[in-house]
Design a protein around this motif. Sequence first.
Motif, PDB file in Angstrom:
ATOM      1  N   LEU A   1      32.671  41.013  31.284  1.00  0.00           N
ATOM      2  CA  LEU A   1      31.781  40.804  33.031  1.00  0.00           C
ATOM      3  C   LEU A   1      30.889  39.761  32.739  1.00  0.00           C
ATOM      4  O   LEU A   1      31.150  39.074  31.635  1.00  0.00           O
ATOM      5  CB  LEU A   1      31.163  41.690  33.721  1.00  0.00           C
ATOM      6  CG  LEU A   1      31.402  43.843  34.027  1.00  0.00           C
ATOM      7  CD1 LEU A   1      30.651  44.125  34.789  1.00  0.00           C
ATOM      8  CD2 LEU A   1      33.338  43.201  34.352  1.00  0.00           C
ATOM      9  N   THR A   2      30.771  39.192  33.464  1.00  0.00           N
ATOM     10  CA  THR A   2      29.992  38.122  34.086  1.00  0.00           C
ATOM     11  C   THR A   2      28.485  37.723  32.671  1.00  0.00           C
ATOM     12  O   THR A   2      28.049  39.476  32.779  1.00  0.00           O
ATOM     13  CB  THR A   2      29.515  37.936  35.129  1.00  0.00           C
ATOM     14  OG1 THR A   2      28.458  36.950  35.431  1.00  0.00           O
ATOM     15  CG2 THR A   2      28.687  39.280  36.254  1.00  0.00           C
ATOM     16  N   GLY A   3      28.040  36.778  32.501  1.00  0.00           N
ATOM     17  CA  GLY A   3      27.195  36.492  32.293  1.00  0.00           C
ATOM     18  C   GLY A   3      26.603  35.618  31.352  1.00  0.00           C
ATOM     19  O   GLY A   3      27.279  34.764  31.085  1.00  0.00           O
ATOM     20  N   ALA A   4      25.223  35.206  30.626  1.00  0.00           N
ATOM     21  CA  ALA A   4      24.832  33.735  30.736  1.00  0.00           C
ATOM     22  C   ALA A   4      25.290  34.046  29.660  1.00  0.00           C
ATOM     23  O   ALA A   4      24.146  32.644  28.489  1.00  0.00           O
ATOM     24  CB  ALA A   4      24.094  33.075  31.675  1.00  0.00           C
ATOM     25  N   ASN A   5      25.294  34.672  28.165  1.00  0.00           N
ATOM     26  CA  ASN A   5      25.302  33.707  26.651  1.00  0.00           C
ATOM     27  C   ASN A   5      26.872  34.494  26.328  1.00  0.00           C
ATOM     28  O   ASN A   5      27.869  34.690  27.206  1.00  0.00           O
ATOM     29  CB  ASN A   5      24.391  34.236  26.409  1.00  0.00           C
ATOM     30  CG  ASN A   5      24.231  36.697  26.499  1.00  0.00           C
ATOM     31  OD1 ASN A   5      25.125  36.802  26.741  1.00  0.00           O
ATOM     32  ND2 ASN A   5      22.387  36.776  26.994  1.00  0.00           N
TER      33      ASN A   5
ATOM     34  N   PRO B   1      36.842  34.437  35.053  1.00  0.00           N
ATOM     35  CA  PRO B   1      36.358  33.540  35.325  1.00  0.00           C
ATOM     36  C   PRO B   1      35.189  33.243  36.649  1.00  0.00           C
ATOM     37  O   PRO B   1      34.126  32.645  37.158  1.00  0.00           O
ATOM     38  CB  PRO B   1      36.149  32.780  34.324  1.00  0.00           C
ATOM     39  CG  PRO B   1      36.906  32.947  32.970  1.00  0.00           C
ATOM     40  CD  PRO B   1      38.307  34.074  34.489  1.00  0.00           C
ATOM     41  N   GLU B   2      36.830  32.688  37.234  1.00  0.00           N
ATOM     42  CA  GLU B   2      36.421  32.117  38.602  1.00  0.00           C
ATOM     43  C   GLU B   2      35.870  33.112  39.526  1.00  0.00           C
ATOM     44  O   GLU B   2      35.232  33.034  40.816  1.00  0.00           O
ATOM     45  CB  GLU B   2      38.079  32.353  39.182  1.00  0.00           C
ATOM     46  CG  GLU B   2      38.813  30.925  38.477  1.00  0.00           C
ATOM     47  CD  GLU B   2      38.558  30.230  39.294  1.00  0.00           C
ATOM     48  OE1 GLU B   2      38.573  29.694  40.470  1.00  0.00           O
ATOM     49  OE2 GLU B   2      38.238  28.881  38.118  1.00  0.00           O
ATOM     50  N   SER B   3      35.844  34.599  39.325  1.00  0.00           N
ATOM     51  CA  SER B   3      34.892  36.242  40.241  1.00  0.00           C
ATOM     52  C   SER B   3      33.417  35.795  39.335  1.00  0.00           C
ATOM     53  O   SER B   3      32.978  36.630  40.043  1.00  0.00           O
ATOM     54  CB  SER B   3      35.252  36.872  39.838  1.00  0.00           C
ATOM     55  OG  SER B   3      35.835  37.601  39.188  1.00  0.00           O
TER      56      SER B   3
END
Lengths: 191, 285
Positions: A129-133, A155-157
Amino acid sequence: MNDNIRYKAIIIGGSAGSFTVVSKILSKMNPDFPIPVIVCMHRLKHVRSGLVEGLNLKSNIKVIEPNDKEKIVGNRIYLAPSNYHLFIEFDNTIHLSTEETFNHSRPAIDHAFSSAAYAYRDKVLGIILTGANRDGANGMKEIHFKNGTTIVQDPESCDIDTMPKAALNLFEPDYILTPDKITEYLNQLSV
Amino acid sequence: MTVKVENITEIKGFLQELKEYSSYDLCEYSDSSIYRRIKKILKDHKLSLDQLIAKTKTDSLFIENIIQEITVNTTEFFRDPEVWRELYQNFYPTLRNKKYINIWHAGCSSGQEVYSNLILLNELDLLDKSNVIATDLNSKVLKVAKSGKYDKKENQEYFENFNAVLNREGNGSDILFEKYFEDGVNSNCVEVKSFLRKQSDFQQHDLVKEEMNNHAKFDIIFCRNVLIYFNSALQTKILKQFHNKLTNGGILVLGNHEGLNGFFKTKFIKDGPVFIKNNTFHFQF
């Protein structure tokens, strides 16, 4: 896609922004969902507790933070406890470890994913899922190359798309889906 | 260079050789974690398993280094602050009237939790009557523990736990970090003050191989995130020793996500984050 018996477990990894996404997915899942779900999320240092309670408020399925050597059973969500790495063993138990941080993280999503790839091979579904690393991308790749099924959050979501994009750079997943579609995919497994 | 992936049988062969050529017996460590650690060592040192075995047979200094790398030595000051709060507020006050308080840190690594505990004892005025033994199998980490010197940067975030345990809101005046640590402004280290350091007895001891030689029973045994690296048979053996070595009503403090296996579930009562020795049944086993 009647492959519900294919999966021994579903493993989900996420970092920044993923708590909301995981809550959303769990809140819409079929309460009788038969397959164990293992969730490995990075946590902020100062918010080490309360996550399991928070998820349990939303989830239709019981969420627990497992102990070391705990048996993995169906219709249960296993949340990686803070400050431990989580590994899946060949005998379908959980192993926790306090070894060094990996990708600056403990739990490290890569550790959880790669152990699931080895333990379950083609019988695991990995979701990133979404994440900054970039933690988790390599583990997802291992699931993919051991013929497990992979879903990358679109990635758009994503709040922050570094993690899904890192995975997409390494291999071509089976599905790229929004959170709603991920929930749909999961629920049709239990029909 | 790609390193050949050894299988678990070959790794076990190495553990047998290690046992024969050194004082270290890791044969009953849990398969998967030992496998992962040794694979990492082969990769880091660019060695084949055969080369590792050959070095093990001839180089005792190498063995000490390898042992430090195989075993997991991560530890923190006041890891899991809520556990230390519980000891501070609820458990230690019940020992106030005892003549001595005997404490064992089994698998103490570099000693951060030993000093955490000594700080609590000092705050409760129990330091003078406490006998603290801290053991580990690895000589290198014990050296760090004895020195009481810790890298400031590596331990920075854990010093925040100090406040979480000792300086919660409403406690009145704050207990200062400087009371227990020398914090050289220009140095990368903080150093535990000597009045604390001299209160602990660090000893090399292998839980797996020998019983603890201490005639007094312990009021509290810490063994946090150590048993998770052992197989069930070895866990049971060590839990039996802990049970024997505890006073009635003594407590065992494990890691936050460790449980007791099999038989010992009935020999301890879980009370919040700790396990109290249960003496309801006095049969031998």
